[in-house]
Motif scaffolding. Structure first.
Motif, PDB file in Angstrom:
ATOM      1  N   MET A   1     -21.455  -0.250   7.405  1.00  0.00           N
ATOM      2  CA  MET A   1     -20.443  -1.237   7.023  1.00  0.00           C
ATOM      3  C   MET A   1     -19.832  -0.897   5.657  1.00  0.00           C
ATOM      4  O   MET A   1     -20.505  -0.334   4.802  1.00  0.00           O
ATOM      5  N   LEU A   2     -18.580  -1.299   5.493  1.00  0.00           N
ATOM      6  CA  LEU A   2     -17.895  -1.063   4.230  1.00  0.00           C
ATOM      7  C   LEU A   2     -18.201  -2.172   3.243  1.00  0.00           C
ATOM      8  O   LEU A   2     -18.235  -3.352   3.604  1.00  0.00           O
ATOM      9  N   ASN A   3     -18.435  -1.798   1.986  1.00  0.00           N
ATOM     10  CA  ASN A   3     -18.599  -2.821   0.962  1.00  0.00           C
ATOM     11  C   ASN A   3     -17.228  -3.226   0.430  1.00  0.00           C
ATOM     12  O   ASN A   3     -16.197  -2.662   0.809  1.00  0.00           O
ATOM     13  N   GLU A   4     -17.202  -4.186  -0.470  1.00  0.00           N
ATOM     14  CA  GLU A   4     -15.935  -4.738  -0.951  1.00  0.00           C
ATOM     15  C   GLU A   4     -15.087  -3.693  -1.674  1.00  0.00           C
ATOM     16  O   GLU A   4     -13.870  -3.632  -1.495  1.00  0.00           O
ATOM     17  N   ILE A   5     -15.730  -2.856  -2.476  1.00  0.00           N
ATOM     18  CA  ILE A   5     -14.993  -1.823  -3.217  1.00  0.00           C
ATOM     19  C   ILE A   5     -14.351  -0.828  -2.257  1.00  0.00           C
ATOM     20  O   ILE A   5     -13.188  -0.435  -2.434  1.00  0.00           O
ATOM     21  N   GLN A   6     -15.101  -0.432  -1.235  1.00  0.00           N
ATOM     22  CA  GLN A   6     -14.567   0.502  -0.253  1.00  0.00           C
ATOM     23  C   GLN A   6     -13.407  -0.100   0.531  1.00  0.00           C
ATOM     24  O   GLN A   6     -12.422   0.564   0.817  1.00  0.00           O
ATOM     25  N   LEU A   7     -13.549  -1.386   0.871  1.00  0.00           N
ATOM     26  CA  LEU A   7     -12.478  -2.078   1.597  1.00  0.00           C
ATOM     27  C   LEU A   7     -11.187  -2.089   0.780  1.00  0.00           C
ATOM     28  O   LEU A   7     -10.099  -1.826   1.299  1.00  0.00           O
ATOM     29  N   TRP A   8     -11.309  -2.396  -0.499  1.00  0.00           N
ATOM     30  CA  TRP A   8     -10.136  -2.432  -1.369  1.00  0.00           C
ATOM     31  C   TRP A   8      -9.532  -1.042  -1.540  1.00  0.00           C
ATOM     32  O   TRP A   8      -8.311  -0.887  -1.589  1.00  0.00           O
ATOM     33  N   ALA A   9     -10.397  -0.040  -1.633  1.00  0.00           N
ATOM     34  CA  ALA A   9      -9.906   1.333  -1.772  1.00  0.00           C
ATOM     35  C   ALA A   9      -9.130   1.764  -0.532  1.00  0.00           C
ATOM     36  O   ALA A   9      -8.057   2.368  -0.627  1.00  0.00           O
ATOM     37  N   ILE A  10      -9.659   1.441   0.648  1.00  0.00           N
ATOM     38  CA  ILE A  10      -8.962   1.787   1.899  1.00  0.00           C
ATOM     39  C   ILE A  10      -7.668   1.000   2.025  1.00  0.00           C
ATOM     40  O   ILE A  10      -6.643   1.534   2.466  1.00  0.00           O
ATOM     41  N   LEU A  11      -7.698  -0.282   1.614  1.00  0.00           N
ATOM     42  CA  LEU A  11      -6.484  -1.100   1.649  1.00  0.00           C
ATOM     43  C   LEU A  11      -5.416  -0.512   0.742  1.00  0.00           C
ATOM     44  O   LEU A  11      -4.241  -0.394   1.131  1.00  0.00           O
ATOM     45  N   ASN A  12      -5.799  -0.129  -0.474  1.00  0.00           N
ATOM     46  CA  ASN A  12      -4.838   0.464  -1.409  1.00  0.00           C
ATOM     47  C   ASN A  12      -4.293   1.781  -0.881  1.00  0.00           C
ATOM     48  O   ASN A  12      -3.101   2.076  -1.013  1.00  0.00           O
ATOM     49  N   GLY A  13      -5.155   2.588  -0.261  1.00  0.00           N
ATOM     50  CA  GLY A  13      -4.708   3.842   0.330  1.00  0.00           C
ATOM     51  C   GLY A  13      -3.731   3.603   1.472  1.00  0.00           C
ATOM     52  O   GLY A  13      -2.742   4.339   1.625  1.00  0.00           O
ATOM     53  N   THR A  14      -3.994   2.570   2.256  1.00  0.00           N
ATOM     54  CA  THR A  14      -3.090   2.219   3.359  1.00  0.00           C
ATOM     55  C   THR A  14      -1.741   1.764   2.834  1.00  0.00           C
ATOM     56  O   THR A  14      -0.692   2.108   3.389  1.00  0.00           O
ATOM     57  N   ILE A  15      -1.762   1.001   1.749  1.00  0.00           N
ATOM     58  CA  ILE A  15      -0.511   0.526   1.142  1.00  0.00           C
ATOM     59  C   ILE A  15       0.317   1.705   0.630  1.00  0.00           C
ATOM     60  O   ILE A  15       1.539   1.745   0.816  1.00  0.00           O
ATOM     61  N   VAL A  16      -0.345   2.669  -0.007  1.00  0.00           N
ATOM     62  CA  VAL A  16       0.360   3.867  -0.483  1.00  0.00           C
ATOM     63  C   VAL A  16       1.007   4.598   0.695  1.00  0.00           C
ATOM     64  O   VAL A  16       2.171   5.005   0.635  1.00  0.00           O
ATOM     65  N   THR A  17       0.253   4.750   1.772  1.00  0.00           N
ATOM     66  CA  THR A  17       0.768   5.410   2.973  1.00  0.00           C
ATOM     67  C   THR A  17       1.992   4.694   3.516  1.00  0.00           C
ATOM     68  O   THR A  17       3.011   5.321   3.830  1.00  0.00           O
ATOM     69  N   LEU A  18       1.907   3.371   3.620  1.00  0.00           N
ATOM     70  CA  LEU A  18       3.018   2.577   4.153  1.00  0.00           C
ATOM     71  C   LEU A  18       4.232   2.611   3.230  1.00  0.00           C
ATOM     72  O   LEU A  18       5.375   2.721   3.704  1.00  0.00           O
ATOM     73  N   GLU A  19       3.993   2.495   1.937  1.00  0.00           N
ATOM     74  CA  GLU A  19       5.102   2.494   0.976  1.00  0.00           C
ATOM     75  C   GLU A  19       5.918   3.781   1.071  1.00  0.00           C
ATOM     76  O   GLU A  19       7.153   3.740   1.108  1.00  0.00           O
ATOM     77  N   ILE A  20       5.239   4.908   1.111  1.00  0.00           N
ATOM     78  CA  ILE A  20       5.935   6.193   1.168  1.00  0.00           C
ATOM     79  C   ILE A  20       6.743   6.307   2.457  1.00  0.00           C
ATOM     80  O   ILE A  20       7.913   6.712   2.448  1.00  0.00           O
ATOM     81  N   ALA A  21       6.132   5.930   3.581  1.00  0.00           N
ATOM     82  CA  ALA A  21       6.806   6.039   4.873  1.00  0.00           C
ATOM     83  C   ALA A  21       8.017   5.110   4.963  1.00  0.00           C
ATOM     84  O   ALA A  21       9.093   5.520   5.412  1.00  0.00           O
ATOM     85  N   ILE A  22       7.854   3.868   4.514  1.00  0.00           N
ATOM     86  CA  ILE A  22       8.941   2.886   4.623  1.00  0.00           C
ATOM     87  C   ILE A  22      10.093   3.228   3.692  1.00  0.00           C
ATOM     88  O   ILE A  22      11.263   3.188   4.100  1.00  0.00           O
ATOM     89  N   VAL A  23       9.783   3.558   2.444  1.00  0.00           N
ATOM     90  CA  VAL A  23      10.843   3.942   1.501  1.00  0.00           C
ATOM     91  C   VAL A  23      11.590   5.164   2.011  1.00  0.00           C
ATOM     92  O   VAL A  23      12.833   5.217   1.963  1.00  0.00           O
TER      93      VAL A  23
END
Length: 220
Positions: free
Chosen positions: A1-23
């Motif tokens: 299972m993912l801990n809270e820090i890992q969850l936030w890190a994956i969320l931030n990485g996903t946001i970076v991925t989405l931001e680049i693609a959408i822009v």
């Protein structure tokens, strides 16, 4: 299972991925129209410049384009001015992906415009419209349905290609899970990444399919 820090890190990485693609898809669509119009223009200079732009950015790897902007331009600047500067990695990603998307979308838009019956332009001119008015009011609006599917495909490709930004020190989704996998010695983090990529690409596919069907109503 993912801990809270890992969850936030994956969320931030996903946001970076989405931001680049959408822009990139938005900027690429805007400038893609301009390049496409230059490509079909009777003006030799505009046509040649548009052709060269598409030829270069479609003919070279996206990774190379990232390296040129992030690594080569600062070196060239240093050689010319004697001063150093560093390009922000996120800005570099926006620029490189947008330039690349513009080239591909320009060809998609050009093909869509040329698929419209030439009689439409002749009819618009017969009504007293200028070339610009005919394109913006008659021709381009008719291309929307034909553009939806290929633009959706391009967005999916951009989303997956964002993994390349790990080479310029950006923590996108893939680099984030790769770091976690290396630190823990567990391969399961790659499954999380695969699930997120599949989730995002599925949403894009569904949304663009619905858009295509909705726009297709007006052609029936």
């Amino acid at each position: 299972m993912l801990n809270e820090i890992q969850l936030w890190a994956i969320l931030n990485g996903t946001i970076v991925t989405l931001e680049i693609a959408i822009v990139s898809i938005i900027v690429g669509a805007i400038f893609g129209v301009i390049v496409a119009l230059g490509r079909i223009s009777k003006n030799k200079v505009a046509n040649a410049l548009s052709w060269f732009y598409i030829w270069f950015f479609r003919g070279t790897p996206l990774l190379l384009q990232l390296f040129i902007i992030y690594y080569a331009i600062p070196i060239i600047y240093l050689d010319v001015t004697g001063m150093t500067f560093q390009i922000d990695p996120m800005l570099c990603a926006y620029v490189a992906f947008s330039l690349n998307a513009t080239a591909y979308l320009a060809e998609i838009i050009r093909a869509a415009i040329e698929s419209i019956d030439s009689g439409q332009m002749e009819a618009a001119k017969a009504l007293g419209m200028s070339y610009r008015q005919a394109m913006t009011r008659i021709i381009i609006p008719q291309t929307f349905k034909r553009l939806v599917a290929p633009m959706g495909n391009e967005l999916i490709l951009l989303l997956k290609d964002t993994s390349l930004v790990s080479t310029i020190a950006l923590f996108d989704l893939l680099r984030t899970v790769k770091t976690m996998a290396s630190a823990s010695g567990s391969w399961v983090y790659y499954i999380y990444a695969a699930a997120i990529y599949l989730f995002l690409t599925t949403i894009i596919q569904v949304v663009f399919d619905k858009m295509e069907k909705k726009l297709g109503v007006y052609e029936r």
